[in-house]
Design a protein around this motif. Structure first.
Motif, PDB file in Angstrom:
ATOM      1  N   LYS A  39      -5.359  14.782  -8.340  1.00 51.79           N
ATOM      2  CA  LYS A  39      -6.802  14.965  -8.476  1.00 51.79           C
ATOM      3  C   LYS A  39      -7.527  13.982  -7.554  1.00 51.79           C
ATOM      4  O   LYS A  39      -7.003  12.933  -7.205  1.00 51.79           O
ATOM      5  N   PRO A  40      -8.760  14.324  -7.141  1.00 49.16           N
ATOM      6  CA  PRO A  40      -9.521  13.402  -6.290  1.00 49.16           C
ATOM      7  C   PRO A  40      -9.757  12.061  -6.983  1.00 49.16           C
ATOM      8  O   PRO A  40      -9.886  11.987  -8.207  1.00 49.16           O
ATOM      9  N   VAL A  41      -9.775  11.013  -6.195  1.00 50.86           N
ATOM     10  CA  VAL A  41     -10.061   9.683  -6.724  1.00 50.86           C
ATOM     11  C   VAL A  41     -11.568   9.610  -6.961  1.00 50.86           C
ATOM     12  O   VAL A  41     -12.346   9.257  -6.088  1.00 50.86           O
ATOM     13  N   GLU A  42     -11.958   9.998  -8.135  1.00 48.81           N
ATOM     14  CA  GLU A  42     -13.366  10.008  -8.497  1.00 48.81           C
ATOM     15  C   GLU A  42     -13.519   9.345  -9.858  1.00 48.81           C
ATOM     16  O   GLU A  42     -12.551   9.046 -10.532  1.00 48.81           O
ATOM     17  N   GLY A  43     -14.780   9.170 -10.265  1.00 47.84           N
ATOM     18  CA  GLY A  43     -15.020   8.552 -11.554  1.00 47.84           C
ATOM     19  C   GLY A  43     -15.646   7.196 -11.366  1.00 47.84           C
ATOM     20  O   GLY A  43     -16.219   6.882 -10.331  1.00 47.84           O
ATOM     21  N   SER A  44     -15.522   6.361 -12.359  1.00 50.17           N
ATOM     22  CA  SER A  44     -16.136   5.038 -12.305  1.00 50.17           C
ATOM     23  C   SER A  44     -15.257   4.041 -13.043  1.00 50.17           C
ATOM     24  O   SER A  44     -14.330   4.405 -13.755  1.00 50.17           O
ATOM     25  N   ILE A  45     -15.546   2.780 -12.823  1.00 47.33           N
ATOM     26  CA  ILE A  45     -14.830   1.717 -13.529  1.00 47.33           C
ATOM     27  C   ILE A  45     -15.621   1.355 -14.773  1.00 47.33           C
ATOM     28  O   ILE A  45     -16.802   1.012 -14.700  1.00 47.33           O
ATOM     29  N   GLY A  46     -14.979   1.430 -15.927  1.00 45.58           N
ATOM     30  CA  GLY A  46     -15.644   1.094 -17.179  1.00 45.58           C
ATOM     31  C   GLY A  46     -15.796  -0.405 -17.361  1.00 45.58           C
ATOM     32  O   GLY A  46     -15.319  -1.207 -16.563  1.00 45.58           O
ATOM     33  N   GLU A  47     -16.448  -0.798 -18.450  1.00 44.03           N
ATOM     34  CA  GLU A  47     -16.688  -2.210 -18.712  1.00 44.03           C
ATOM     35  C   GLU A  47     -15.397  -2.999 -18.891  1.00 44.03           C
ATOM     36  O   GLU A  47     -15.353  -4.200 -18.643  1.00 44.03           O
ATOM     37  N   SER A 100       0.832  -1.215   0.000  1.00 43.05           N
ATOM     38  CA  SER A 100       0.000   0.000   0.000  1.00 43.05           C
ATOM     39  C   SER A 100       0.865   1.263   0.000  1.00 43.05           C
ATOM     40  O   SER A 100       1.980   1.274   0.516  1.00 43.05           O
ATOM     41  N   VAL A 101       0.319   2.315  -0.586  1.00 48.30           N
ATOM     42  CA  VAL A 101       1.032   3.582  -0.732  1.00 48.30           C
ATOM     43  C   VAL A 101       0.314   4.678   0.059  1.00 48.30           C
ATOM     44  O   VAL A 101      -0.917   4.681   0.166  1.00 48.30           O
ATOM     45  N   ASN A 102       1.079   5.606   0.635  1.00 44.03           N
ATOM     46  CA  ASN A 102       0.487   6.761   1.298  1.00 44.03           C
ATOM     47  C   ASN A 102      -0.326   7.566   0.296  1.00 44.03           C
ATOM     48  O   ASN A 102       0.176   7.945  -0.765  1.00 44.03           O
ATOM     49  N   ARG A 103      -1.555   7.823   0.625  1.00 47.52           N
ATOM     50  CA  ARG A 103      -2.415   8.608  -0.272  1.00 47.52           C
ATOM     51  C   ARG A 103      -2.831   9.894   0.437  1.00 47.52           C
ATOM     52  O   ARG A 103      -3.430   9.852   1.513  1.00 47.52           O
ATOM     53  N   GLU A 104      -2.529  11.038  -0.156  1.00 46.11           N
ATOM     54  CA  GLU A 104      -2.894  12.323   0.437  1.00 46.11           C
ATOM     55  C   GLU A 104      -4.380  12.598   0.250  1.00 46.11           C
ATOM     56  O   GLU A 104      -5.046  11.991  -0.586  1.00 46.11           O
ATOM     57  N   ARG A 105      -4.881  13.530   1.062  1.00 42.92           N
ATOM     58  CA  ARG A 105      -6.275  13.958   0.971  1.00 42.92           C
ATOM     59  C   ARG A 105      -6.320  15.479   0.810  1.00 42.92           C
ATOM     60  O   ARG A 105      -5.434  16.186   1.280  1.00 42.92           O
ATOM     61  N   ASN A 106      -7.365  15.969   0.153  1.00 48.73           N
ATOM     62  CA  ASN A 106      -7.526  17.417   0.035  1.00 48.73           C
ATOM     63  C   ASN A 106      -8.292  17.971   1.234  1.00 48.73           C
ATOM     64  O   ASN A 106      -8.610  17.226   2.177  1.00 48.73           O
ATOM     65  N   ALA A 107      -8.601  19.261   1.223  1.00 49.34           N
ATOM     66  CA  ALA A 107      -9.254  19.902   2.362  1.00 49.34           C
ATOM     67  C   ALA A 107     -10.626  19.313   2.653  1.00 49.34           C
ATOM     68  O   ALA A 107     -11.127  19.389   3.779  1.00 49.34           O
ATOM     69  N   SER A 108     -11.234  18.700   1.647  1.00 53.07           N
ATOM     70  CA  SER A 108     -12.552  18.088   1.830  1.00 53.07           C
ATOM     71  C   SER A 108     -12.459  16.642   2.305  1.00 53.07           C
ATOM     72  O   SER A 108     -13.485  15.984   2.489  1.00 53.07           O
ATOM     73  N   GLY A 109     -11.241  16.161   2.457  1.00 51.74           N
ATOM     74  CA  GLY A 109     -11.060  14.784   2.918  1.00 51.74           C
ATOM     75  C   GLY A 109     -11.063  13.750   1.817  1.00 51.74           C
ATOM     76  O   GLY A 109     -11.016  12.546   2.097  1.00 51.74           O
ATOM     77  N   GLN A 110     -11.118  14.187   0.562  1.00 47.87           N
ATOM     78  CA  GLN A 110     -11.116  13.244  -0.552  1.00 47.87           C
ATOM     79  C   GLN A 110      -9.710  12.688  -0.785  1.00 47.87           C
ATOM     80  O   GLN A 110      -8.729  13.429  -0.741  1.00 47.87           O
ATOM     81  N   GLU A 111      -9.625  11.391  -1.027  1.00 49.14           N
ATOM     82  CA  GLU A 111      -8.337  10.792  -1.358  1.00 49.14           C
ATOM     83  C   GLU A 111      -7.871  11.279  -2.724  1.00 49.14           C
ATOM     84  O   GLU A 111      -8.669  11.446  -3.644  1.00 49.14           O
ATOM     85  N   LEU A 112      -6.568  11.527  -2.838  1.00 45.99           N
ATOM     86  CA  LEU A 112      -5.998  12.031  -4.082  1.00 45.99           C
ATOM     87  C   LEU A 112      -5.158  10.955  -4.767  1.00 45.99           C
ATOM     88  O   LEU A 112      -4.526  10.127  -4.105  1.00 45.99           O
ATOM     89  N   ILE A 113      -5.172  10.980  -6.090  1.00 45.40           N
ATOM     90  CA  ILE A 113      -4.355  10.058  -6.871  1.00 45.40           C
ATOM     91  C   ILE A 113      -2.887  10.401  -6.644  1.00 45.40           C
ATOM     92  O   ILE A 113      -2.479  11.546  -6.758  1.00 45.40           O
TER      93      ILE A 113
END
Length: 217
Positions: free
Chosen positions: A99-107, A13-26
């Motif tokens: 950038k925040p870890v957002e989006g979706s997994i495609g087919e 596992s890798v250290n993942r930073e978060r933004n001010a809103s608490g979202q995990e960042l890539i």
């Protein structure tokens, strides 16, 4: 050629930073291992205690190289050939870093980002690079009949497993992947690329994709 035993491993596992809103960042390619990675690699080493490696190939990212070095230290194996292999690196997507870890997994199993950039590597490019690197390693005559470890990344492992199980499929897809600090082990015919005796270490390794939080950069 004699079969090659392949131990396909994912880094810890890798250290993942978060933004001010608490979202995990890539995280970036230079991301370092998180504190829990030591325990993950220790568990992997325990499971692989009876596996004497003849060679280890690792992505050139710090998280993969460090994981491989930790593993060999814990196994007290100092003789395997150790090769950093640039072709095994995770997808190159500089515009996504931070950038925040957002989006979706495609087919096809790949993360769908919120934006595209000309410098971002496409799933097709990643799939071709990873597969060419994998086949170069397993078909190398100096690896004939040996046990080789490959320390890589989530998407790369998924691409390799899809290509091995569905060689007729021209589309880049992720067949399955594994959690940080775990492995897939199988015997491989380097000519036909047929696999036998597949197993996961530890056995709790999951099958399939578990959402965008697993995104590797």
């Amino acid at each position: 050629m004699k079969n090659v035993r392949v131990v396909l491993m994912r880094h810890g596992s890798v250290n993942r930073e978060r933004n001010a809103s608490g979202q995990e960042l890539i995280y970036s390619p230079s991301g370092k291992l998180a504190p829990q990675a030591q325990g993950e690699i220790a568990n992997l080493a325990t499971s692989l205690r009876s596996t004497p490696f003849d060679a280890i190939y690792t992505s050139t990212t710090p998280r993969a190289e460090t994981s491989a070095t930790l593993l060999l230290t814990m196994l007290e194996q100092k003789s395997p050939r150790f090769t950093s292999f640039k072709g095994l690196q995770a997808i190159s997507s500089p515009s996504w870093v931070g950038k925040p870890v957002e989006g979706s997994i495609g087919e096809n199993g790949f993360y769908v980002p919120n934006q595209d950039d000309k410098d971002d590597e496409s799933p097709e490019e990643l799939s071709r690079r990873i597969w060419e690197s994998f086949t170069e390693i397993v078909q190398d005559e100096k690896n004939e009949g040996l046990t080789i470890g490959i320390m890589g990344h989530s998407e790369g492992i998924g691409v390799i497993m899809h290509k091995l199980k569905h060689p007729e499929d021209p589309e880049p897809k992720i067949e399955e992947s594994i959690p940080p600090g775990s492995a897939m082990v199988f015997d491989l015919d380097p000519i036909t690329l047929g696999i036998e005796n597949e197993r996961r270490i530890p056995e709790i390794a999951f099958r399939g994709i578990e959402g965008p939080g697993r995104r590797e950069i």
